[in-house]
Design an enzyme around this catalytic site. Structure first.
Site, PDB file in Angstrom:
ATOM      1  N   HIS A   1       0.828  -1.202   0.000  1.00  0.00           N
ATOM      2  CA  HIS A   1       0.000   0.000   0.000  1.00  0.00           C
ATOM      3  C   HIS A   1       0.868   1.260   0.000  1.00  0.00           C
ATOM      4  O   HIS A   1       1.619   1.490   0.951  1.00  0.00           O
ATOM      5  CB  HIS A   1      -0.903  -0.033   1.242  1.00  0.00           C
ATOM      6  CG  HIS A   1      -1.853   1.089   1.355  1.00  0.00           C
ATOM      7  ND1 HIS A   1      -1.835   1.967   2.412  1.00  0.00           N
ATOM      8  CD2 HIS A   1      -2.877   1.472   0.554  1.00  0.00           C
ATOM      9  CE1 HIS A   1      -2.809   2.841   2.266  1.00  0.00           C
ATOM     10  NE2 HIS A   1      -3.456   2.569   1.153  1.00  0.00           N
ATOM     11  N   ARG A   2       0.802   2.015  -1.083  1.00  0.00           N
ATOM     12  CA  ARG A   2       1.658   3.198  -1.272  1.00  0.00           C
ATOM     13  C   ARG A   2       3.142   2.808  -1.201  1.00  0.00           C
ATOM     14  O   ARG A   2       3.979   3.556  -0.697  1.00  0.00           O
ATOM     15  CB  ARG A   2       1.348   4.292  -0.250  1.00  0.00           C
ATOM     16  CG  ARG A   2      -0.121   4.671  -0.176  1.00  0.00           C
ATOM     17  CD  ARG A   2      -0.399   5.738   0.872  1.00  0.00           C
ATOM     18  NE  ARG A   2      -1.814   5.781   1.209  1.00  0.00           N
ATOM     19  CZ  ARG A   2      -2.355   6.478   2.198  1.00  0.00           C
ATOM     20  NH1 ARG A   2      -1.564   7.229   2.973  1.00  0.00           N
ATOM     21  NH2 ARG A   2      -3.648   6.451   2.435  1.00  0.00           N
TER      22      ARG A   2
ATOM     23  N   GLU B   1       0.287  -0.765  -4.790  1.00  0.00           N
ATOM     24  CA  GLU B   1      -0.786   0.229  -4.957  1.00  0.00           C
ATOM     25  C   GLU B   1      -0.203   1.613  -4.742  1.00  0.00           C
ATOM     26  O   GLU B   1       0.659   1.812  -3.881  1.00  0.00           O
ATOM     27  CB  GLU B   1      -1.897  -0.037  -3.941  1.00  0.00           C
ATOM     28  CG  GLU B   1      -3.101   0.894  -4.028  1.00  0.00           C
ATOM     29  CD  GLU B   1      -2.990   2.154  -3.172  1.00  0.00           C
ATOM     30  OE1 GLU B   1      -3.878   3.014  -3.284  1.00  0.00           O
ATOM     31  OE2 GLU B   1      -1.998   2.279  -2.414  1.00  0.00           O
TER      32      GLU B   1
ATOM     33  N   ASP C   1      -1.124   6.197  -5.599  1.00  0.00           N
ATOM     34  CA  ASP C   1      -2.126   7.220  -5.912  1.00  0.00           C
ATOM     35  C   ASP C   1      -1.584   8.227  -6.906  1.00  0.00           C
ATOM     36  O   ASP C   1      -0.406   8.597  -6.851  1.00  0.00           O
ATOM     37  CB  ASP C   1      -2.507   7.957  -4.624  1.00  0.00           C
ATOM     38  CG  ASP C   1      -2.784   6.994  -3.482  1.00  0.00           C
ATOM     39  OD1 ASP C   1      -3.894   6.446  -3.451  1.00  0.00           O
ATOM     40  OD2 ASP C   1      -1.890   6.788  -2.639  1.00  0.00           O
TER      41      ASP C   1
ATOM     42  N   HIS D   1      -0.505  10.809  -2.223  1.00  0.00           N
ATOM     43  CA  HIS D   1      -1.841  10.459  -1.763  1.00  0.00           C
ATOM     44  C   HIS D   1      -2.768  11.657  -1.595  1.00  0.00           C
ATOM     45  O   HIS D   1      -3.889  11.665  -2.099  1.00  0.00           O
ATOM     46  CB  HIS D   1      -1.777   9.702  -0.433  1.00  0.00           C
ATOM     47  CG  HIS D   1      -3.129   9.327   0.091  1.00  0.00           C
ATOM     48  ND1 HIS D   1      -3.843  10.128   0.962  1.00  0.00           N
ATOM     49  CD2 HIS D   1      -3.914   8.252  -0.154  1.00  0.00           C
ATOM     50  CE1 HIS D   1      -5.009   9.555   1.220  1.00  0.00           C
ATOM     51  NE2 HIS D   1      -5.074   8.420   0.570  1.00  0.00           N
TER      52      HIS D   1
ATOM     53  N   GLU E   1      -4.472   4.188  -8.294  1.00  0.00           N
ATOM     54  CA  GLU E   1      -5.679   4.855  -7.805  1.00  0.00           C
ATOM     55  C   GLU E   1      -5.718   6.291  -8.312  1.00  0.00           C
ATOM     56  O   GLU E   1      -4.797   7.076  -8.053  1.00  0.00           O
ATOM     57  CB  GLU E   1      -5.753   4.846  -6.275  1.00  0.00           C
ATOM     58  CG  GLU E   1      -7.028   5.530  -5.775  1.00  0.00           C
ATOM     59  CD  GLU E   1      -7.159   5.561  -4.264  1.00  0.00           C
ATOM     60  OE1 GLU E   1      -7.937   6.419  -3.775  1.00  0.00           O
ATOM     61  OE2 GLU E   1      -6.493   4.764  -3.585  1.00  0.00           O
TER      62      GLU E   1
ATOM     63  N   LYS F   1      -6.883   9.822  -7.923  1.00  0.00           N
ATOM     64  CA  LYS F   1      -7.357  10.627  -6.790  1.00  0.00           C
ATOM     65  C   LYS F   1      -8.106  11.865  -7.286  1.00  0.00           C
ATOM     66  O   LYS F   1      -7.645  12.991  -7.153  1.00  0.00           O
ATOM     67  CB  LYS F   1      -6.175  11.027  -5.912  1.00  0.00           C
ATOM     68  CG  LYS F   1      -5.433   9.863  -5.301  1.00  0.00           C
ATOM     69  CD  LYS F   1      -6.282   9.081  -4.316  1.00  0.00           C
ATOM     70  CE  LYS F   1      -6.527   9.863  -3.051  1.00  0.00           C
ATOM     71  NZ  LYS F   1      -7.234   9.030  -2.038  1.00  0.00           N
TER      72      LYS F   1
ATOM     73  N   ASP G   1       0.406  -1.727   4.614  1.00  0.00           N
ATOM     74  CA  ASP G   1       1.575  -0.867   4.724  1.00  0.00           C
ATOM     75  C   ASP G   1       2.829  -1.667   5.060  1.00  0.00           C
ATOM     76  O   ASP G   1       3.944  -1.173   4.927  1.00  0.00           O
ATOM     77  CB  ASP G   1       1.363   0.183   5.832  1.00  0.00           C
ATOM     78  CG  ASP G   1       0.190   1.104   5.556  1.00  0.00           C
ATOM     79  OD1 ASP G   1      -0.144   1.305   4.370  1.00  0.00           O
ATOM     80  OD2 ASP G   1      -0.398   1.622   6.525  1.00  0.00           O
TER      81      ASP G   1
END
Length: 239
Positions: free
Chosen positions: A6-7, A33, A35, A48, A108, A110, A228
């Protein structure tokens, strides 16, 4: 059950930085993943928040600054002095990290606060250039944007993001044109989670940082989780 960073490895590195992505790229996990926002001059950057206030030493909205202006700030020192001088990466720079790996890439969009006109097309064009269209899923809380992505590139996997318990979510996903559903952790354990899994659509769950929760989700048949701490969770589930 698949594991996505995640990120990037955002629990141990500053989120959405090249350092976090290189760490994720070195792991035997399934995906990553991140953003995407769009700058004042139409460049796609990986970060993000709508502003740079939380994760840099600057202030202001991404939409109000050019890429050159954004890259004058430090995006790593807030996390640790070890990562001082990390810059906000462009989408292309992040794809460079993963183009030669096996990882599935979750982008993703945003655009759920500020509309970024034309961002869908720009992302699709870059994916074409990198020949990564079959290795990505494009997700967003802005479901209108997911609908538009599916119209522009029906061959690219799409996913709707949501926080709430929904009624007949798989039917809604069909209406939007989403191939997968990305749900907030607690909702996946409700009736709707079972219905999504039974429908054959992919159910991926965010953000799962506790090993015990990951184990519960694996037991109910969730297809993937975002965490994370991908290395920690991977080691636990594969012990």
């Amino acid at each position: 059950m698949k594991i996505y960073a995640h990120r990037g490895c955002s629990g141990t590195y500053p989120e959405n930085t090249i350092a976090a992505f290189k760490a994720a790229a070195s792991l035997p996990i399934d995906g990553v993943e991140f953003d995407v926002h769009m700058t004042k001059d139409g460049e796609l950057v990986v970060i993000h928040d709508e502003s740079i206030d939380r994760t840099s030493n600057g202030r202001g909205f991404i939409k109000d600054m050019t890429l050159k202006e954004l890259q004058t700030f430090d995006y790593g020192a807030w996390f640790s002095t070890e990562f001082k001088e990390e810059k906000v990466p462009t989408l292309s720079e992040v794809l460079d990290v993963f183009k030669g790996t096996h990882h599935h890439i979750n982008i993703e969009l945003k655009s759920d606060v500020f509309p970024y006109e034309g961002m869908e097309q720009k992302v699709i064009e870059i994916l074409k250039q990198y020949r990564l269209e079959d290795r990505v899923v494009i997700s967003s809380f802005n479901h209108e944007m997911i609908q538009q992505v599916k119209k522009l590139a029906p061959h690219i996997e799409t996913a709707i993001l949501f926080m709430e318990v929904m009624v007949d979510p798989q039917e809604y996903a069909e209406k939007v044109g989403a191939d997968a559903l990305h749900a907030f952790f607690p909702t996946a354990l409700r009736k709707m989670g079972k219905e999504i899994i039974a429908s054959g659509k992919q159910l991926r769950v965010f953000t799962v940082n506790e090993e015990a929760y990951a184990e519960v989700l694996q037991a109910v048949g969730v297809h993937a989780i975002f965490t994370d701490y991908p290395e920690k969770v991977y080691n636990y589930l594969n012990k």
